[in-house]
Design a protein around this motif. Sequence first.
Motif, PDB file in Angstrom:
ATOM      1  N   LEU A 277       0.824  -1.203   0.000  1.00 43.98           N
ATOM      2  CA  LEU A 277       0.000   0.000   0.000  1.00 43.98           C
ATOM      3  C   LEU A 277       0.864   1.262   0.000  1.00 43.98           C
ATOM      4  N   LEU A 278       1.913   1.259   0.790  1.00 44.11           N
ATOM      5  CA  LEU A 278       2.773   2.430   0.875  1.00 44.11           C
ATOM      6  C   LEU A 278       3.499   2.679  -0.442  1.00 44.11           C
ATOM      7  N   VAL A 279       3.995   1.620  -1.052  1.00 43.12           N
ATOM      8  CA  VAL A 279       4.683   1.765  -2.340  1.00 43.12           C
ATOM      9  C   VAL A 279       3.726   2.295  -3.401  1.00 43.12           C
ATOM     10  N   ASN A 280       2.518   1.765  -3.413  1.00 40.57           N
ATOM     11  CA  ASN A 280       1.552   2.207  -4.420  1.00 40.57           C
ATOM     12  C   ASN A 280       1.079   3.636  -4.173  1.00 40.57           C
ATOM     13  N   LEU A 281       0.963   4.038  -2.924  1.00 42.51           N
ATOM     14  CA  LEU A 281       0.634   5.436  -2.636  1.00 42.51           C
ATOM     15  C   LEU A 281       1.729   6.363  -3.153  1.00 42.51           C
ATOM     16  N   SER A 282       2.972   5.943  -2.995  1.00 38.50           N
ATOM     17  CA  SER A 282       4.092   6.809  -3.359  1.00 38.50           C
ATOM     18  C   SER A 282       4.268   6.945  -4.859  1.00 38.50           C
ATOM     19  N   MET A 283       3.988   5.895  -5.613  1.00 33.61           N
ATOM     20  CA  MET A 283       4.234   5.947  -7.057  1.00 33.61           C
ATOM     21  C   MET A 283       2.958   6.019  -7.891  1.00 33.61           C
ATOM     22  N   GLY A 284       1.793   5.877  -7.240  1.00 27.79           N
ATOM     23  CA  GLY A 284       0.540   5.764  -7.979  1.00 27.79           C
ATOM     24  C   GLY A 284       0.278   6.895  -8.956  1.00 27.79           C
ATOM     25  N   TRP A 285       0.346   8.136  -8.470  1.00 26.33           N
ATOM     26  CA  TRP A 285       0.033   9.258  -9.362  1.00 26.33           C
ATOM     27  C   TRP A 285       1.103   9.418 -10.435  1.00 26.33           C
ATOM     28  N   LEU A 286       2.347   9.203 -10.069  1.00 21.00           N
ATOM     29  CA  LEU A 286       3.428   9.350 -11.041  1.00 21.00           C
ATOM     30  C   LEU A 286       3.297   8.351 -12.189  1.00 21.00           C
ATOM     31  N   MET A 287       2.755   7.166 -11.895  1.00 24.02           N
ATOM     32  CA  MET A 287       2.616   6.137 -12.926  1.00 24.02           C
ATOM     33  C   MET A 287       1.278   6.212 -13.667  1.00 24.02           C
ATOM     34  N   ALA A 288       0.324   6.953 -13.130  1.00 22.61           N
ATOM     35  CA  ALA A 288      -0.996   7.049 -13.763  1.00 22.61           C
ATOM     36  C   ALA A 288      -0.954   8.096 -14.873  1.00 22.61           C
ATOM     37  N   VAL A 289      -0.290   7.746 -15.975  1.00 25.09           N
ATOM     38  CA  VAL A 289      -0.051   8.726 -17.043  1.00 25.09           C
ATOM     39  C   VAL A 289      -1.348   9.262 -17.637  1.00 25.09           C
ATOM     40  N   GLU A 290      -2.424   8.488 -17.534  1.00 25.00           N
ATOM     41  CA  GLU A 290      -3.691   8.974 -18.062  1.00 25.00           C
ATOM     42  C   GLU A 290      -4.198  10.185 -17.283  1.00 25.00           C
ATOM     43  N   MET A 291      -3.734  10.351 -16.049  1.00 25.56           N
ATOM     44  CA  MET A 291      -4.134  11.497 -15.235  1.00 25.56           C
ATOM     45  C   MET A 291      -3.281  12.733 -15.518  1.00 25.56           C
ATOM     46  N   HIS A 292      -2.160  12.547 -16.161  1.00 21.66           N
ATOM     47  CA  HIS A 292      -1.240  13.668 -16.369  1.00 21.66           C
ATOM     48  C   HIS A 292      -1.784  14.693 -17.370  1.00 21.66           C
ATOM     49  N   ARG A 293      -2.818  14.320 -18.110  1.00 23.46           N
ATOM     50  CA  ARG A 293      -3.422  15.292 -19.031  1.00 23.46           C
ATOM     51  C   ARG A 293      -4.142  16.403 -18.272  1.00 23.46           C
ATOM     52  N   PHE A 294      -4.489  16.123 -17.014  1.00 20.08           N
ATOM     53  CA  PHE A 294      -5.203  17.114 -16.222  1.00 20.08           C
ATOM     54  C   PHE A 294      -4.268  18.065 -15.481  1.00 20.08           C
ATOM     55  N   GLU A 295      -3.056  17.607 -15.198  1.00 25.00           N
ATOM     56  CA  GLU A 295      -2.085  18.438 -14.487  1.00 25.00           C
ATOM     57  C   GLU A 295      -0.690  18.167 -15.042  1.00 25.00           C
ATOM     58  N   ASP A 296       0.115  19.192 -15.100  1.00 19.41           N
ATOM     59  CA  ASP A 296       1.471  19.084 -15.644  1.00 19.41           C
ATOM     60  C   ASP A 296       2.373  18.378 -14.645  1.00 19.41           C
ATOM     61  N   VAL A 297       2.831  17.175 -15.003  1.00 17.75           N
ATOM     62  CA  VAL A 297       3.643  16.371 -14.091  1.00 17.75           C
ATOM     63  C   VAL A 297       4.994  17.018 -13.790  1.00 17.75           C
ATOM     64  N   ASP A 298       5.422  17.958 -14.628  1.00 17.07           N
ATOM     65  CA  ASP A 298       6.706  18.630 -14.409  1.00 17.07           C
ATOM     66  C   ASP A 298       6.580  19.927 -13.607  1.00 17.07           C
ATOM     67  N   ASP A 299       5.351  20.309 -13.278  1.00 17.25           N
ATOM     68  CA  ASP A 299       5.128  21.533 -12.514  1.00 17.25           C
ATOM     69  C   ASP A 299       5.425  21.259 -11.033  1.00 17.25           C
ATOM     70  N   PRO A 300       6.372  21.992 -10.443  1.00 13.05           N
ATOM     71  CA  PRO A 300       6.703  21.753  -9.022  1.00 13.05           C
ATOM     72  C   PRO A 300       5.516  21.888  -8.090  1.00 13.05           C
ATOM     73  N   ASP A 301       4.601  22.795  -8.393  1.00 12.50           N
ATOM     74  CA  ASP A 301       3.426  22.958  -7.542  1.00 12.50           C
ATOM     75  C   ASP A 301       2.516  21.737  -7.613  1.00 12.50           C
ATOM     76  N   VAL A 302       2.386  21.191  -8.809  1.00  8.30           N
ATOM     77  CA  VAL A 302       1.580  19.979  -8.982  1.00  8.30           C
ATOM     78  C   VAL A 302       2.218  18.826  -8.213  1.00  8.30           C
TER      79      VAL A 302
END
Length: 199
Positions: free
Chosen positions: A147-172
């Motif tokens: 669970l902890l590993v998936n929480l830590s990498m989940g959003w970074l690996m969910a590339v389909e979600m990156h269309r909504f927010e810029d993955v390279d934006d420090p604020d994001v």
Amino acid sequence: MTAASTPKERVLAAALQEFAEHGVAGARIDRIARAARTSKERVYAYFRSKEELHAAVASDQLQQVMDSTSLDPADIPGYVGALFDFYVAHPEMLRLVSWGRLEPGGELTATDASGHRSLQAKLAVIAQGQADGILDDAFEPIDVLMLLVNLSMGWLMAVEMHRFEDVDDPDVLARRRAAAVLAAERLFPPRPAARPSAD
């Protein structure tokens, strides 16, 4: 790769980039050799096959994750935050994991004794935290770690979600990190250590 790196270290570094970009099936030893400034023959002198080279790269990456993060049962959110930071700093690791999920035999696993010991050590820390009453024992230690590993990498690996927010934006990244840490805190809130009975 630094000028001081050995030929074998250069091969491993080049192989990491190659496997992260092309997966196991698409990786080419000749490209790895060129990037490592060596020959295919030298690569095969170190590793008998592409699969053996991939196993070495995967084991090395898992070892780096294990060694770069410290799991404290009293600070589970801090561990998730540290893992998140590691994956942000090492995006090739996430690509390696993604390819491993697609290809038979491409899984990112600990293939040597040291990697296995590191994983067992993390699980032992979780089990001890549960035994001490610091960590909820509703989950098995391996489920907690998953669970902890998936929480830590989940959003970074969910590339389909990156269309909504810029993955390279420090604020994001800061918001997504905060969300992962908060989720870990809600799942595993800090508990005071159990005190021995006065009887």
